[in-house]
Design a protein around this motif. Sequence first.
Motif, PDB file in Angstrom:
ATOM      1  N   THR A   9       0.833  -1.198   0.000  1.00 24.09           N
ATOM      2  CA  THR A   9       0.000   0.000   0.000  1.00 24.09           C
ATOM      3  C   THR A   9       0.870   1.252   0.000  1.00 24.09           C
ATOM      4  O   THR A   9       0.637   2.189  -0.768  1.00 24.09           O
ATOM      5  CB  THR A   9      -0.955  -0.001   1.211  1.00 24.09           C
ATOM      6  N   LEU A  10       1.891   1.272   0.852  1.00 25.24           N
ATOM      7  CA  LEU A  10       2.793   2.435   0.867  1.00 25.24           C
ATOM      8  C   LEU A  10       3.429   2.634  -0.502  1.00 25.24           C
ATOM      9  O   LEU A  10       3.467   3.747  -1.020  1.00 25.24           O
ATOM     10  CB  LEU A  10       3.896   2.299   1.920  1.00 25.24           C
ATOM     11  N   LEU A  11       3.935   1.551  -1.084  1.00 21.48           N
ATOM     12  CA  LEU A  11       4.623   1.685  -2.368  1.00 21.48           C
ATOM     13  C   LEU A  11       3.686   2.202  -3.461  1.00 21.48           C
ATOM     14  O   LEU A  11       4.119   2.949  -4.333  1.00 21.48           O
ATOM     15  CB  LEU A  11       5.262   0.356  -2.769  1.00 21.48           C
ATOM     16  N   SER A  12       2.413   1.838  -3.387  1.00 21.93           N
ATOM     17  CA  SER A  12       1.476   2.317  -4.409  1.00 21.93           C
ATOM     18  C   SER A  12       1.068   3.770  -4.186  1.00 21.93           C
ATOM     19  O   SER A  12       0.678   4.449  -5.123  1.00 21.93           O
ATOM     20  CB  SER A  12       0.247   1.412  -4.474  1.00 21.93           C
ATOM     21  N   GLN A  13       1.161   4.248  -2.939  1.00 25.92           N
ATOM     22  CA  GLN A  13       0.728   5.611  -2.619  1.00 25.92           C
ATOM     23  C   GLN A  13       1.883   6.548  -2.264  1.00 25.92           C
ATOM     24  O   GLN A  13       1.658   7.717  -1.955  1.00 25.92           O
ATOM     25  CB  GLN A  13      -0.244   5.583  -1.430  1.00 25.92           C
ATOM     26  N   ALA A  14       3.107   6.058  -2.318  1.00 27.17           N
ATOM     27  CA  ALA A  14       4.264   6.803  -1.806  1.00 27.17           C
ATOM     28  C   ALA A  14       4.410   8.223  -2.347  1.00 27.17           C
ATOM     29  O   ALA A  14       4.697   9.134  -1.567  1.00 27.17           O
ATOM     30  CB  ALA A  14       5.553   6.005  -2.037  1.00 27.17           C
ATOM     31  N   PRO A  15       4.222   8.480  -3.649  1.00 26.39           N
ATOM     32  CA  PRO A  15       4.411   9.860  -4.113  1.00 26.39           C
ATOM     33  C   PRO A  15       3.540  10.873  -3.362  1.00 26.39           C
ATOM     34  O   PRO A  15       3.973  11.996  -3.114  1.00 26.39           O
ATOM     35  CB  PRO A  15       4.048   9.799  -5.599  1.00 26.39           C
ATOM     36  N   SER A  16       2.345  10.461  -2.954  1.00 31.27           N
ATOM     37  CA  SER A  16       1.465  11.395  -2.251  1.00 31.27           C
ATOM     38  C   SER A  16       1.746  11.436  -0.747  1.00 31.27           C
ATOM     39  O   SER A  16       1.179  12.254  -0.031  1.00 31.27           O
ATOM     40  CB  SER A  16       0.001  11.013  -2.482  1.00 31.27           C
ATOM     41  N   LEU A  17       2.634  10.547  -0.275  1.00 40.42           N
ATOM     42  CA  LEU A  17       2.919  10.474   1.163  1.00 40.42           C
ATOM     43  C   LEU A  17       4.275  11.078   1.538  1.00 40.42           C
ATOM     44  O   LEU A  17       4.621  11.105   2.719  1.00 40.42           O
ATOM     45  CB  LEU A  17       2.861   9.009   1.632  1.00 40.42           C
ATOM     46  N   SER A  55       9.501  -3.972  -0.367  1.00 37.85           N
ATOM     47  CA  SER A  55      10.365  -3.631   0.747  1.00 37.85           C
ATOM     48  C   SER A  55      10.595  -2.128   0.742  1.00 37.85           C
ATOM     49  O   SER A  55      10.703  -1.516  -0.315  1.00 37.85           O
ATOM     50  CB  SER A  55      11.668  -4.412   0.568  1.00 37.85           C
ATOM     51  N   VAL A  56      10.628  -1.560   1.936  1.00 39.14           N
ATOM     52  CA  VAL A  56      10.904  -0.131   2.094  1.00 39.14           C
ATOM     53  C   VAL A  56      12.159  -0.006   2.944  1.00 39.14           C
ATOM     54  O   VAL A  56      12.181  -0.496   4.077  1.00 39.14           O
ATOM     55  CB  VAL A  56       9.722   0.594   2.770  1.00 39.14           C
ATOM     56  N   PRO A  57      13.228   0.616   2.426  1.00 34.41           N
ATOM     57  CA  PRO A  57      14.436   0.787   3.221  1.00 34.41           C
ATOM     58  C   PRO A  57      14.196   1.723   4.408  1.00 34.41           C
ATOM     59  O   PRO A  57      13.439   2.692   4.313  1.00 34.41           O
ATOM     60  CB  PRO A  57      15.430   1.423   2.246  1.00 34.41           C
ATOM     61  N   LEU A  58      14.857   1.401   5.511  1.00 38.53           N
ATOM     62  CA  LEU A  58      14.873   2.275   6.685  1.00 38.53           C
ATOM     63  C   LEU A  58      16.244   2.930   6.716  1.00 38.53           C
ATOM     64  O   LEU A  58      17.259   2.237   6.768  1.00 38.53           O
ATOM     65  CB  LEU A  58      14.635   1.468   7.963  1.00 38.53           C
ATOM     66  N   ASP A  59      16.281   4.245   6.652  1.00 34.92           N
ATOM     67  CA  ASP A  59      17.533   4.988   6.607  1.00 34.92           C
ATOM     68  C   ASP A  59      18.333   4.749   7.893  1.00 34.92           C
ATOM     69  O   ASP A  59      17.866   5.076   8.981  1.00 34.92           O
ATOM     70  CB  ASP A  59      17.227   6.472   6.424  1.00 34.92           C
ATOM     71  N   GLY A  60      19.531   4.173   7.748  1.00 41.09           N
ATOM     72  CA  GLY A  60      20.347   3.828   8.907  1.00 41.09           C
ATOM     73  C   GLY A  60      20.861   5.017   9.692  1.00 41.09           C
ATOM     74  O   GLY A  60      21.032   4.934  10.902  1.00 41.09           O
ATOM     75  N   TYR A  93      10.261   9.402   2.544  1.00 39.18           N
ATOM     76  CA  TYR A  93      11.276  10.247   1.923  1.00 39.18           C
ATOM     77  C   TYR A  93      11.587   9.717   0.530  1.00 39.18           C
ATOM     78  O   TYR A  93      11.598   8.509   0.297  1.00 39.18           O
ATOM     79  CB  TYR A  93      12.526  10.239   2.805  1.00 39.18           C
ATOM     80  N   ASP A  94      11.852  10.614  -0.387  1.00 40.90           N
ATOM     81  CA  ASP A  94      12.192  10.280  -1.770  1.00 40.90           C
ATOM     82  C   ASP A  94      13.588  10.824  -2.058  1.00 40.90           C
ATOM     83  O   ASP A  94      13.733  11.972  -2.470  1.00 40.90           O
ATOM     84  CB  ASP A  94      11.147  10.895  -2.704  1.00 40.90           C
ATOM     85  N   LYS A 104      12.900   7.617 -12.006  1.00 39.28           N
ATOM     86  CA  LYS A 104      13.147   6.577 -11.012  1.00 39.28           C
ATOM     87  C   LYS A 104      12.786   7.071  -9.623  1.00 39.28           C
ATOM     88  O   LYS A 104      13.252   8.113  -9.193  1.00 39.28           O
ATOM     89  CB  LYS A 104      14.615   6.146 -11.051  1.00 39.28           C
ATOM     90  N   ARG A 105      11.961   6.315  -8.942  1.00 38.16           N
ATOM     91  CA  ARG A 105      11.554   6.711  -7.597  1.00 38.16           C
ATOM     92  C   ARG A 105      11.799   5.555  -6.652  1.00 38.16           C
ATOM     93  O   ARG A 105      11.331   4.438  -6.884  1.00 38.16           O
ATOM     94  CB  ARG A 105      10.059   7.064  -7.570  1.00 38.16           C
ATOM     95  N   ASN A 106      12.543   5.799  -5.620  1.00 34.51           N
ATOM     96  CA  ASN A 106      12.725   4.853  -4.525  1.00 34.51           C
ATOM     97  C   ASN A 106      12.322   5.587  -3.267  1.00 34.51           C
ATOM     98  O   ASN A 106      12.774   6.709  -3.044  1.00 34.51           O
ATOM     99  CB  ASN A 106      14.184   4.406  -4.390  1.00 34.51           C
TER     100      ASN A 106
END
Length: 129
Positions: A9-17, A55-60, A93-94, A104-106
């Motif tokens: 769900t996050l990955l599908s909505q990420a640009p708006s979040l 998968s969503v990376p968590l910034d170390g 965060y993008d 490209k968006r991660n």
Amino acid sequence: PPPVMDVPTLLSQAPSLVGKHVTLSCYIASASAGGAACAAFRIDDLPGSVNWNGSVPLDGTSLEAASSDKAQQMCGDTGMHPQCRAEVTGIVYDPFGDMGVQGKRNFELRDARIRWLALPEKAATAKRH
């Protein structure tokens, strides 16, 4: 409170979040000093194979220290382990968008804190009579 969602769900909505706090339900995996992954798994017929459903990376560098330490102790590989089930709250965060990269968006979570769902909460929640 931030909205609770799963990784797909996050990955599908990420640009708006981007820039918003969210809470992800996931399994922590691939934890190292550089961060970790908040991963969702598909149902898999082959035991032992990695079958991520996103998968969503968590910034170390901004991951809360206690969360990072525990993740590295328990969830260093790519497997789905019961003790690594968690809810992670952080800011979407993008990094590529910040660098001006188009296309490209991660997306990742910054300033993340892990709430471990498989571990008992501290005894502080017990009431004394």
